[in-house]
Design a protein around this motif. Structure first.
Motif, PDB file in Angstrom:
ATOM      1  N   TYR A   1      36.692  40.878  52.079  1.00 19.34           N
ATOM      2  CA  TYR A   1      37.270  40.034  51.028  1.00 19.34           C
ATOM      3  C   TYR A   1      38.379  40.755  50.257  1.00 19.34           C
ATOM      4  CZ  TYR A   1      33.687  36.471  51.661  1.00 19.34           C
ATOM      5  OH  TYR A   1      32.890  35.484  52.184  1.00 19.34           O
ATOM      6  N   GLY A   2      38.084  41.981  49.827  1.00 16.98           N
ATOM      7  CA  GLY A   2      39.064  42.693  49.016  1.00 16.98           C
ATOM      8  C   GLY A   2      40.304  43.088  49.777  1.00 16.98           C
ATOM      9  N   TYR A   3      40.123  43.538  51.048  1.00 16.42           N
ATOM     10  CA  TYR A   3      41.261  44.039  51.826  1.00 16.42           C
ATOM     11  C   TYR A   3      41.831  42.958  52.743  1.00 16.42           C
ATOM     12  CZ  TYR A   3      43.943  46.804  55.177  1.00 16.42           C
ATOM     13  OH  TYR A   3      44.930  47.292  55.989  1.00 16.42           O
ATOM     14  N   GLN A   4      40.997  42.393  53.617  1.00 22.10           N
ATOM     15  CA  GLN A   4      41.492  41.458  54.622  1.00 22.10           C
ATOM     16  C   GLN A   4      41.937  40.129  54.027  1.00 22.10           C
ATOM     17  OE1 GLN A   4      38.333  41.234  57.528  1.00 22.10           O
ATOM     18  NE2 GLN A   4      38.798  43.256  58.391  1.00 22.10           N
ATOM     19  N   ARG A   5      41.303  39.711  52.939  1.00 21.76           N
ATOM     20  CA  ARG A   5      41.683  38.433  52.329  1.00 21.76           C
ATOM     21  C   ARG A   5      42.535  38.618  51.066  1.00 21.76           C
ATOM     22  NH1 ARG A   5      36.368  34.427  52.982  1.00 21.76           N
ATOM     23  NH2 ARG A   5      35.822  35.093  55.100  1.00 21.76           N
ATOM     24  N   PHE A   6      42.962  39.825  50.827  1.00 20.55           N
ATOM     25  CA  PHE A   6      43.854  40.130  49.701  1.00 20.55           C
ATOM     26  C   PHE A   6      43.283  39.624  48.373  1.00 20.55           C
ATOM     27  CE2 PHE A   6      46.459  39.580  53.515  1.00 20.55           C
ATOM     28  CZ  PHE A   6      47.026  40.840  53.612  1.00 20.55           C
TER      29      PHE A   6
ATOM     30  N   MET B   1      37.893  41.265  43.999  1.00 19.16           N
ATOM     31  CA  MET B   1      36.659  41.560  44.732  1.00 19.16           C
ATOM     32  C   MET B   1      36.534  43.053  44.997  1.00 19.16           C
ATOM     33  SD  MET B   1      33.852  40.591  46.058  1.00 19.16           S
ATOM     34  CE  MET B   1      33.834  38.815  46.373  1.00 19.16           C
ATOM     35  N   MET B   2      37.641  43.669  45.383  1.00 18.47           N
ATOM     36  CA  MET B   2      37.636  45.112  45.607  1.00 18.47           C
ATOM     37  C   MET B   2      37.266  45.851  44.322  1.00 18.47           C
ATOM     38  SD  MET B   2      38.168  47.418  47.983  1.00 18.47           S
ATOM     39  CE  MET B   2      39.330  46.795  49.212  1.00 18.47           C
ATOM     40  N   LEU B   3      37.827  45.410  43.199  1.00 20.67           N
ATOM     41  CA  LEU B   3      37.512  46.029  41.917  1.00 20.67           C
ATOM     42  C   LEU B   3      36.036  45.853  41.577  1.00 20.67           C
ATOM     43  CD1 LEU B   3      38.412  47.421  39.306  1.00 20.67           C
ATOM     44  CD2 LEU B   3      38.991  45.153  38.394  1.00 20.67           C
ATOM     45  N   ALA B   4      35.506  44.666  41.829  1.00 19.78           N
ATOM     46  CA  ALA B   4      34.092  44.407  41.537  1.00 19.78           C
ATOM     47  C   ALA B   4      33.186  45.314  42.369  1.00 19.78           C
ATOM     48  CB  ALA B   4      33.768  42.941  41.804  1.00 19.78           C
ATOM     49  N   VAL B   5      33.530  45.504  43.634  1.00 16.44           N
ATOM     50  CA  VAL B   5      32.740  46.383  44.510  1.00 16.44           C
ATOM     51  C   VAL B   5      32.759  47.813  43.990  1.00 16.44           C
ATOM     52  CG1 VAL B   5      32.688  47.442  46.804  1.00 16.44           C
ATOM     53  CG2 VAL B   5      32.958  44.969  46.578  1.00 16.44           C
ATOM     54  N   VAL B   6      33.940  48.279  43.594  1.00 15.98           N
ATOM     55  CA  VAL B   6      34.058  49.645  43.068  1.00 15.98           C
ATOM     56  C   VAL B   6      33.235  49.804  41.791  1.00 15.98           C
ATOM     57  CG1 VAL B   6      35.659  51.324  42.073  1.00 15.98           C
ATOM     58  CG2 VAL B   6      36.308  50.054  44.127  1.00 15.98           C
ATOM     59  N   VAL B   7      33.311  48.814  40.908  1.00 15.60           N
ATOM     60  CA  VAL B   7      32.563  48.883  39.647  1.00 15.60           C
ATOM     61  C   VAL B   7      31.061  48.924  39.911  1.00 15.60           C
ATOM     62  CG1 VAL B   7      31.957  47.599  37.559  1.00 15.60           C
ATOM     63  CG2 VAL B   7      34.351  47.800  38.244  1.00 15.60           C
ATOM     64  N   VAL B   8      30.583  48.104  40.840  1.00 13.44           N
ATOM     65  CA  VAL B   8      29.149  48.088  41.158  1.00 13.44           C
ATOM     66  C   VAL B   8      28.717  49.431  41.746  1.00 13.44           C
ATOM     67  CG1 VAL B   8      27.373  47.057  42.629  1.00 13.44           C
ATOM     68  CG2 VAL B   8      29.033  45.600  41.469  1.00 13.44           C
ATOM     69  N   LEU B   9      29.521  49.985  42.635  1.00 15.66           N
ATOM     70  CA  LEU B   9      29.182  51.282  43.219  1.00 15.66           C
ATOM     71  C   LEU B   9      29.144  52.382  42.163  1.00 15.66           C
ATOM     72  CD1 LEU B   9      31.211  51.200  46.570  1.00 15.66           C
ATOM     73  CD2 LEU B   9      28.722  51.338  46.336  1.00 15.66           C
ATOM     74  N   ILE B  10      30.110  52.360  41.254  1.00 15.44           N
ATOM     75  CA  ILE B  10      30.120  53.350  40.173  1.00 15.44           C
ATOM     76  C   ILE B  10      28.879  53.201  39.309  1.00 15.44           C
ATOM     77  CG2 ILE B  10      31.297  54.043  38.043  1.00 15.44           C
ATOM     78  CD1 ILE B  10      33.944  53.409  39.419  1.00 15.44           C
ATOM     79  N   ALA B  11      28.512  51.957  39.004  1.00 14.24           N
ATOM     80  CA  ALA B  11      27.320  51.709  38.178  1.00 14.24           C
ATOM     81  C   ALA B  11      26.059  52.206  38.879  1.00 14.24           C
ATOM     82  CB  ALA B  11      27.207  50.221  37.875  1.00 14.24           C
ATOM     83  N   LEU B  12      25.965  51.971  40.183  1.00 16.83           N
ATOM     84  CA  LEU B  12      24.793  52.428  40.933  1.00 16.83           C
ATOM     85  C   LEU B  12      24.711  53.953  40.951  1.00 16.83           C
ATOM     86  CD1 LEU B  12      24.821  49.984  43.993  1.00 16.83           C
ATOM     87  CD2 LEU B  12      23.231  49.987  42.062  1.00 16.83           C
ATOM     88  N   VAL B  13      25.847  54.600  41.155  1.00 15.10           N
ATOM     89  CA  VAL B  13      25.871  56.064  41.169  1.00 15.10           C
ATOM     90  C   VAL B  13      25.449  56.619  39.809  1.00 15.10           C
ATOM     91  CG1 VAL B  13      27.391  58.087  41.271  1.00 15.10           C
ATOM     92  CG2 VAL B  13      27.550  56.301  43.024  1.00 15.10           C
TER      93      VAL B  13
END
Length: 221
Positions: free
Chosen positions: A179-184, A188-200
Protein backbone atom coordinates in the motif's frame (compact mmCIF):
# COMPACT_ATOMS: atom_id res chain seq x y z
CA UNK A 1 -7.43 7.41 6.91
CA UNK A 2 -10.46 5.25 6.12
CA UNK A 3 -11.81 2.56 8.49
CA UNK A 4 -10.80 -0.06 5.92
CA UNK A 5 -7.16 1.00 6.03
CA UNK A 6 -7.23 1.15 9.84
CA UNK A 7 -8.54 -2.42 9.88
CA UNK A 8 -5.72 -3.45 7.57
CA UNK A 9 -3.18 -1.92 9.96
CA UNK A 10 -4.74 -3.71 12.92
CA UNK A 11 -4.72 -7.02 11.05
CA UNK A 12 -1.13 -6.55 9.88
CA UNK A 13 -0.05 -5.67 13.42
CA UNK A 14 -1.62 -8.88 14.67
CA UNK A 15 0.22 -10.86 11.99
CA UNK A 16 3.54 -9.25 12.93
CA UNK A 17 3.01 -9.96 16.64
CA UNK A 18 2.09 -13.56 15.78
CA UNK A 19 5.25 -14.04 13.70
CA UNK A 20 7.54 -12.39 16.21
CA UNK A 21 5.98 -14.07 19.24
CA UNK A 22 6.20 -17.62 17.91
CA UNK A 23 9.66 -17.10 16.41
CA UNK A 24 10.91 -15.62 19.70
CA UNK A 25 9.58 -18.57 21.69
CA UNK A 26 11.04 -21.21 19.37
CA UNK A 27 14.27 -19.25 18.90
CA UNK A 28 14.69 -19.00 22.67
CA UNK A 29 13.97 -22.71 23.09
CA UNK A 30 16.92 -23.44 20.80
CA UNK A 31 19.11 -20.43 21.49
CA UNK A 32 19.08 -20.52 25.30
CA UNK A 33 20.54 -24.03 25.75
CA UNK A 34 22.90 -23.46 22.83
CA UNK A 35 24.14 -20.23 24.38
CA UNK A 36 24.61 -21.88 27.78
CA UNK A 37 26.58 -24.67 26.15
CA UNK A 38 28.78 -22.24 24.21
CA UNK A 39 29.48 -20.38 27.47
CA UNK A 40 30.42 -23.51 29.42
CA UNK A 41 32.10 -25.86 26.94
CA UNK A 42 35.56 -24.41 26.38
CA UNK A 43 38.60 -26.22 27.69
CA UNK A 44 38.45 -26.60 31.48
CA UNK A 45 34.84 -25.42 31.79
CA UNK A 46 31.75 -27.23 33.11
CA UNK A 47 30.91 -29.13 29.93
CA UNK A 48 34.39 -29.09 28.40
CA UNK A 49 34.11 -29.96 24.70
CA UNK A 50 36.37 -27.49 22.89
CA UNK A 51 36.05 -29.12 19.46
CA UNK A 52 32.25 -29.16 19.58
CA UNK A 53 32.34 -25.61 20.92
CA UNK A 54 34.39 -24.42 17.96
CA UNK A 55 32.21 -26.21 15.41
CA UNK A 56 28.99 -24.87 16.88
CA UNK A 57 30.55 -21.42 17.13
CA UNK A 58 31.39 -21.51 13.42
CA UNK A 59 27.83 -22.56 12.52
CA UNK A 60 26.38 -19.81 14.70
CA UNK A 61 28.70 -17.21 13.20
CA UNK A 62 27.92 -18.33 9.66
CA UNK A 63 24.18 -18.06 10.24
CA UNK A 64 24.48 -14.69 11.94
CA UNK A 65 26.65 -13.27 9.16
CA UNK A 66 24.14 -14.15 6.44
CA UNK A 67 21.97 -11.14 5.52
CA UNK A 68 18.42 -11.89 6.59
CA UNK A 69 16.75 -11.22 3.24
CA UNK A 70 19.21 -13.64 1.57
CA UNK A 71 18.54 -16.22 4.26
CA UNK A 72 14.79 -15.93 3.63
CA UNK A 73 15.23 -16.63 -0.08
CA UNK A 74 17.87 -19.33 0.36
CA UNK A 75 15.74 -21.49 2.64
CA UNK A 76 12.48 -21.23 0.69
CA UNK A 77 12.50 -25.00 -0.07
CA UNK A 78 12.99 -25.75 3.65
CA UNK A 79 10.30 -23.24 4.59
CA UNK A 80 7.91 -24.87 2.15
CA UNK A 81 8.77 -28.29 3.58
CA UNK A 82 8.11 -27.18 7.17
CA UNK A 83 5.16 -24.82 6.72
CA UNK A 84 3.64 -26.21 3.53
CA UNK A 85 4.02 -22.81 1.85
CA UNK A 86 6.66 -20.14 1.42
CA UNK A 87 4.38 -17.12 1.78
CA UNK A 88 2.26 -15.80 4.62
CA UNK A 89 2.79 -15.20 8.31
CA UNK A 90 3.17 -18.86 9.30
CA UNK A 91 5.83 -19.46 6.66
CA UNK A 92 7.71 -16.35 7.82
CA UNK A 93 8.16 -17.92 11.26
CA UNK A 94 10.67 -20.40 9.80
CA UNK A 95 13.34 -17.91 8.63
CA UNK A 96 12.64 -15.67 11.63
CA UNK A 97 13.36 -18.58 13.97
CA UNK A 98 16.49 -19.65 12.09
CA UNK A 99 17.78 -16.07 12.20
CA UNK A 100 16.92 -15.51 15.87
CA UNK A 101 18.23 -18.74 17.43
CA UNK A 102 21.98 -18.13 16.81
CA UNK A 103 21.56 -14.45 17.67
CA UNK A 104 19.95 -15.37 20.98
CA UNK A 105 22.65 -18.00 21.57
CA UNK A 106 25.44 -15.43 21.34
CA UNK A 107 23.58 -12.99 23.59
CA UNK A 108 22.97 -15.74 26.15
CA UNK A 109 26.62 -16.77 25.97
CA UNK A 110 27.72 -13.21 26.71
CA UNK A 111 25.29 -12.90 29.63
CA UNK A 112 26.40 -16.22 31.16
CA UNK A 113 30.07 -15.29 30.88
CA UNK A 114 29.39 -12.15 32.91
CA UNK A 115 28.63 -14.28 36.00
CA UNK A 116 31.41 -14.23 38.60
CA UNK A 117 33.53 -17.35 38.27
CA UNK A 118 33.89 -17.47 42.04
CA UNK A 119 30.23 -18.45 42.32
CA UNK A 120 30.85 -21.46 40.10
CA UNK A 121 33.83 -22.52 42.17
CA UNK A 122 31.84 -22.14 45.38
CA UNK A 123 28.96 -24.22 44.03
CA UNK A 124 31.40 -26.89 42.82
CA UNK A 125 33.05 -27.04 46.25
CA UNK A 126 29.64 -27.82 47.77
CA UNK A 127 29.27 -30.77 45.41
CA UNK A 128 26.86 -29.24 42.89
CA UNK A 129 26.71 -31.00 39.53
CA UNK A 130 27.27 -29.06 36.30
CA UNK A 131 23.53 -29.10 35.57
CA UNK A 132 22.77 -27.80 39.06
CA UNK A 133 25.34 -25.05 38.65
CA UNK A 134 23.71 -23.98 35.39
CA UNK A 135 20.15 -24.06 36.72
CA UNK A 136 20.75 -22.72 40.23
CA UNK A 137 23.74 -20.41 39.78
CA UNK A 138 24.46 -19.31 36.22
CA UNK A 139 20.94 -18.69 34.90
CA UNK A 140 19.58 -17.01 38.08
CA UNK A 141 22.65 -14.75 38.37
CA UNK A 142 22.60 -13.90 34.67
CA UNK A 143 18.83 -13.36 34.56
CA UNK A 144 18.90 -9.53 34.22
CA UNK A 145 21.32 -9.84 31.32
CA UNK A 146 19.29 -12.65 29.80
CA UNK A 147 16.13 -10.54 29.93
CA UNK A 148 17.89 -7.65 28.21
CA UNK A 149 19.28 -10.09 25.63
CA UNK A 150 15.85 -11.49 24.86
CA UNK A 151 14.46 -7.96 24.66
CA UNK A 152 17.10 -7.09 22.07
CA UNK A 153 16.27 -10.28 20.17
CA UNK A 154 12.54 -9.44 20.05
CA UNK A 155 13.30 -5.90 18.88
CA UNK A 156 15.50 -7.33 16.13
CA UNK A 157 12.74 -9.77 15.17
CA UNK A 158 10.33 -6.88 14.76
CA UNK A 159 12.73 -5.41 12.22
CA UNK A 160 13.16 -8.77 10.50
CA UNK A 161 9.38 -9.26 10.37
CA UNK A 162 9.11 -6.00 8.43
CA UNK A 163 11.78 -7.17 5.96
CA UNK A 164 10.11 -10.52 5.39
CA UNK A 165 7.12 -8.62 4.04
CA UNK A 166 9.20 -7.96 0.93
CA UNK A 167 8.85 -11.64 -0.04
CA UNK A 168 5.20 -12.11 0.85
CA UNK A 169 5.62 -12.77 4.55
CA UNK A 170 2.63 -10.71 5.61
CA UNK A 171 2.50 -8.34 8.54
CA UNK A 172 3.35 -4.66 8.69
CA UNK A 173 6.21 -4.88 6.21
CA UNK A 174 3.98 -6.43 3.56
CA UNK A 175 1.32 -3.80 4.21
CA UNK A 176 3.85 -0.98 3.88
CA UNK A 177 5.17 -2.34 0.59
CA UNK A 178 1.81 -3.17 -1.02
CA UNK A 179 0.00 0.00 0.00
CA UNK A 180 2.64 2.52 1.01
CA UNK A 181 5.08 1.85 -1.83
CA UNK A 182 3.27 0.11 -4.70
CA UNK A 183 0.05 2.12 -4.39
CA UNK A 184 1.78 5.41 -3.56
CA UNK A 185 0.09 5.89 -0.17
CA UNK A 186 2.64 7.70 2.01
CA UNK A 187 0.15 7.93 4.88
CA UNK A 188 0.05 4.12 5.03
CA UNK A 189 3.83 3.91 5.03
CA UNK A 190 3.95 6.49 7.83
CA UNK A 191 1.35 4.56 9.83
CA UNK A 192 3.36 1.34 9.50
CA UNK A 193 6.53 3.08 10.67
CA UNK A 194 4.72 4.64 13.64
CA UNK A 195 3.26 1.27 14.70
CA UNK A 196 6.65 -0.42 14.44
CA UNK A 197 8.28 2.32 16.50
CA UNK A 198 5.54 2.00 19.12
CA UNK A 199 5.99 -1.77 19.29
CA UNK A 200 9.76 -1.45 19.67
CA UNK A 201 9.36 1.14 22.43
CA UNK A 202 6.83 -1.06 24.23
CA UNK A 203 9.02 -4.17 24.06
CA UNK A 204 12.16 -2.28 25.09
CA UNK A 205 10.45 -0.58 28.01
CA UNK A 206 8.96 -3.86 29.25
CA UNK A 207 12.30 -5.63 28.99
CA UNK A 208 14.16 -2.85 30.80
CA UNK A 209 11.56 -2.81 33.57
CA UNK A 210 11.73 -6.56 34.13
CA UNK A 211 15.55 -6.54 34.09
CA UNK A 212 15.65 -3.74 36.68
CA UNK A 213 13.23 -5.55 38.96
CA UNK A 214 15.19 -8.80 38.78
CA UNK A 215 18.47 -6.96 39.29
CA UNK A 216 17.17 -5.22 42.43
CA UNK A 217 15.90 -8.54 43.77
CA UNK A 218 19.31 -10.14 43.24
CA UNK A 219 21.07 -7.26 45.03
CA UNK A 220 18.78 -7.46 48.06
CA UNK A 221 18.87 -11.20 48.57
Amino acid sequence: MSPELINLIIQATGESLYMVGIAALIGTAFGLPLGVFLATSRKGELFAAPVVNRVLGMVVNATRSTPFIILVVAIIPFTRLVAGTSIGSTAAIVPLTIASAPFIARLVEAAIREVDGGLIETASSFGASPIQIVLKVLIPEALPGLLLALTLAVVSLLGYSAMVGAVGGGGLGDLGIRYGYQRFMPEMMLAVVVVLIALVQLVQSAGDYLARRVNRRLRHR
